[in-house]
Design a protein around this motif. Structure first.
Motif, PDB file in Angstrom:
ATOM      1  N   GLN A  66      41.694  41.556  54.047  1.00 23.59           N
ATOM      2  CA  GLN A  66      42.377  41.771  52.789  1.00 23.59           C
ATOM      3  C   GLN A  66      42.699  40.410  52.176  1.00 23.59           C
ATOM      4  OE1 GLN A  66      45.994  44.106  53.019  1.00 23.59           O
ATOM      5  NE2 GLN A  66      45.093  45.597  51.621  1.00 23.59           N
ATOM      6  N   PHE A  67      42.355  40.240  50.889  1.00 19.91           N
ATOM      7  CA  PHE A  67      42.573  38.978  50.188  1.00 19.91           C
ATOM      8  C   PHE A  67      43.549  39.194  49.040  1.00 19.91           C
ATOM      9  CE2 PHE A  67      38.253  38.871  51.862  1.00 19.91           C
ATOM     10  CZ  PHE A  67      38.256  37.667  52.560  1.00 19.91           C
ATOM     11  N   VAL A  68      44.362  38.187  48.760  1.00 16.21           N
ATOM     12  CA  VAL A  68      45.259  38.220  47.608  1.00 16.21           C
ATOM     13  C   VAL A  68      44.434  37.828  46.387  1.00 16.21           C
ATOM     14  CG1 VAL A  68      47.312  37.232  46.530  1.00 16.21           C
ATOM     15  CG2 VAL A  68      47.266  37.633  48.997  1.00 16.21           C
ATOM     16  N   VAL A  69      44.413  38.701  45.381  1.00 15.96           N
ATOM     17  CA  VAL A  69      43.691  38.417  44.141  1.00 15.96           C
ATOM     18  C   VAL A  69      44.635  37.710  43.166  1.00 15.96           C
ATOM     19  CG1 VAL A  69      42.454  39.439  42.169  1.00 15.96           C
ATOM     20  CG2 VAL A  69      42.143  40.361  44.472  1.00 15.96           C
ATOM     21  N   THR A  70      45.811  38.277  42.956  1.00 12.69           N
ATOM     22  CA  THR A  70      46.835  37.633  42.125  1.00 12.69           C
ATOM     23  C   THR A  70      48.153  37.678  42.871  1.00 12.69           C
ATOM     24  OG1 THR A  70      47.364  39.696  40.980  1.00 12.69           O
ATOM     25  CG2 THR A  70      45.730  38.259  39.939  1.00 12.69           C
ATOM     26  N   ASP A  71      48.884  36.581  42.814  1.00 13.15           N
ATOM     27  CA  ASP A  71      50.200  36.525  43.460  1.00 13.15           C
ATOM     28  C   ASP A  71      51.196  37.371  42.679  1.00 13.15           C
ATOM     29  OD1 ASP A  71      49.443  34.788  45.520  1.00 13.15           O
ATOM     30  OD2 ASP A  71      49.707  33.024  44.215  1.00 13.15           O
ATOM     31  N   GLU A  72      52.269  37.744  43.333  1.00 12.07           N
ATOM     32  CA  GLU A  72      53.317  38.498  42.642  1.00 12.07           C
ATOM     33  C   GLU A  72      53.997  37.588  41.619  1.00 12.07           C
ATOM     34  OE1 GLU A  72      57.034  37.872  45.731  1.00 12.07           O
ATOM     35  OE2 GLU A  72      55.906  39.726  45.818  1.00 12.07           O
ATOM     36  N   ALA A  84      51.891  41.712  43.700  1.00 11.88           N
ATOM     37  CA  ALA A  84      50.624  41.061  44.027  1.00 11.88           C
ATOM     38  C   ALA A  84      49.525  42.107  44.073  1.00 11.88           C
ATOM     39  CB  ALA A  84      50.737  40.348  45.368  1.00 11.88           C
ATOM     40  N   THR A  85      48.323  41.682  43.783  1.00  9.24           N
ATOM     41  CA  THR A  85      47.180  42.591  43.910  1.00  9.24           C
ATOM     42  C   THR A  85      46.268  42.064  45.002  1.00  9.24           C
ATOM     43  OG1 THR A  85      45.953  41.433  42.176  1.00  9.24           O
ATOM     44  CG2 THR A  85      47.263  43.352  41.500  1.00  9.24           C
ATOM     45  N   TYR A  86      45.656  42.999  45.682  1.00 10.20           N
ATOM     46  CA  TYR A  86      44.822  42.655  46.832  1.00 10.20           C
ATOM     47  C   TYR A  86      43.442  43.263  46.691  1.00 10.20           C
ATOM     48  CZ  TYR A  86      49.325  41.546  48.935  1.00 10.20           C
ATOM     49  OH  TYR A  86      50.560  41.018  49.188  1.00 10.20           O
ATOM     50  N   GLN A  87      42.506  42.670  47.382  1.00  9.45           N
ATOM     51  CA  GLN A  87      41.150  43.211  47.449  1.00  9.45           C
ATOM     52  C   GLN A  87      40.784  43.310  48.934  1.00  9.45           C
ATOM     53  OE1 GLN A  87      38.096  40.716  45.789  1.00  9.45           O
ATOM     54  NE2 GLN A  87      36.613  42.378  45.733  1.00  9.45           N
ATOM     55  N   THR A  88      40.145  44.407  49.305  1.00  5.91           N
ATOM     56  CA  THR A  88      39.728  44.602  50.688  1.00  5.91           C
ATOM     57  C   THR A  88      38.220  44.462  50.771  1.00  5.91           C
ATOM     58  OG1 THR A  88      41.561  46.133  51.045  1.00  5.91           O
ATOM     59  CG2 THR A  88      39.753  46.226  52.619  1.00  5.91           C
TER      60      THR A  88
END
Length: 177
Positions: A66-72, A84-88
């Motif tokens: 899982q990667f952080v796409v945008t920080d909170e 925050a948004t994540y990508q798997t």
């Protein structure tokens, strides 16, 4: 006189008792007896020696990251205004391809109703076969054989000769070992 003879034998046996050790048989490794040939090849044909084959499954490793796409986002007071948004991402990797393996097996003419009934009783005694003894090589019997052999490195429902020997249903033939 007889009492002294019995007492003397008992003393001799008592003296030997710490030298005689009975141990339970170990679990054999059936995997070492697998014959791996090129696809389409068969083991050499010899009279009285029968082979069975099975295909080992491929082993695939699946990794998920899982990667952080945008920080909170936070305001001046520290309150989260946007999470925050994540990508798997999932990756699969082939660790071991499937392969055809051969192993010694009881010959088809030996797989009689009496032989299979004996096999079922041997598996039942080990708690692996819970159905009635029928003498038929059905799916329940095959699954019990697979479970017995899987613990020994051969995950196959086809009965191997070594497993049959370990179960005590085929005598060990010293000439063919």
């Amino acid at each position: 006189m007889i009492f002294r003879l019995i007492f003397g034998c008992a003393l001799v046996l008592t003296g030997c008792s710490d030298q005689v050790r009975v141990t339970a048989p170990g679990v054999s490794d059936l995997g070492i007896e697998l014959l791996r040939l090129k696809e389409g090849e068969q083991p050499p044909a010899k009279p009285g020696i029968c082979w069975a084959k099975d295909t080992t499954p491929a082993v695939i490793e699946t990794t998920t990251e899982q990667f952080v796409v945008t920080d909170e986002q936070r305001d001046a007071a520290g309150t989260v205004t946007a999470p925050a948004t994540y990508q798997t991402k999932t990756h699969q990797r082939l660790l071991q391809d499937h392969e055809e393996v051969w192993f010694r097996a009881p010959c088809p003419q030996d797989m009689t109703v009496n032989f299979v009934a004996t096999l079922q009783r041997a598996l039942k005694a080990r708690g692996l076969y819970l159905a009635p003894v029928t003498g038929m090589m059905d799916a329940t019997t095959a699954e019990s054989v697979r479970r017995f052999q899987a613990e020994r490195g051969l995950d196959s429902p086809e009965l191997s000769l070594s497993a049959a020997k370990e179960l005590g249903i085929i005598a060990t033939d010293v000439a063919h070992l």
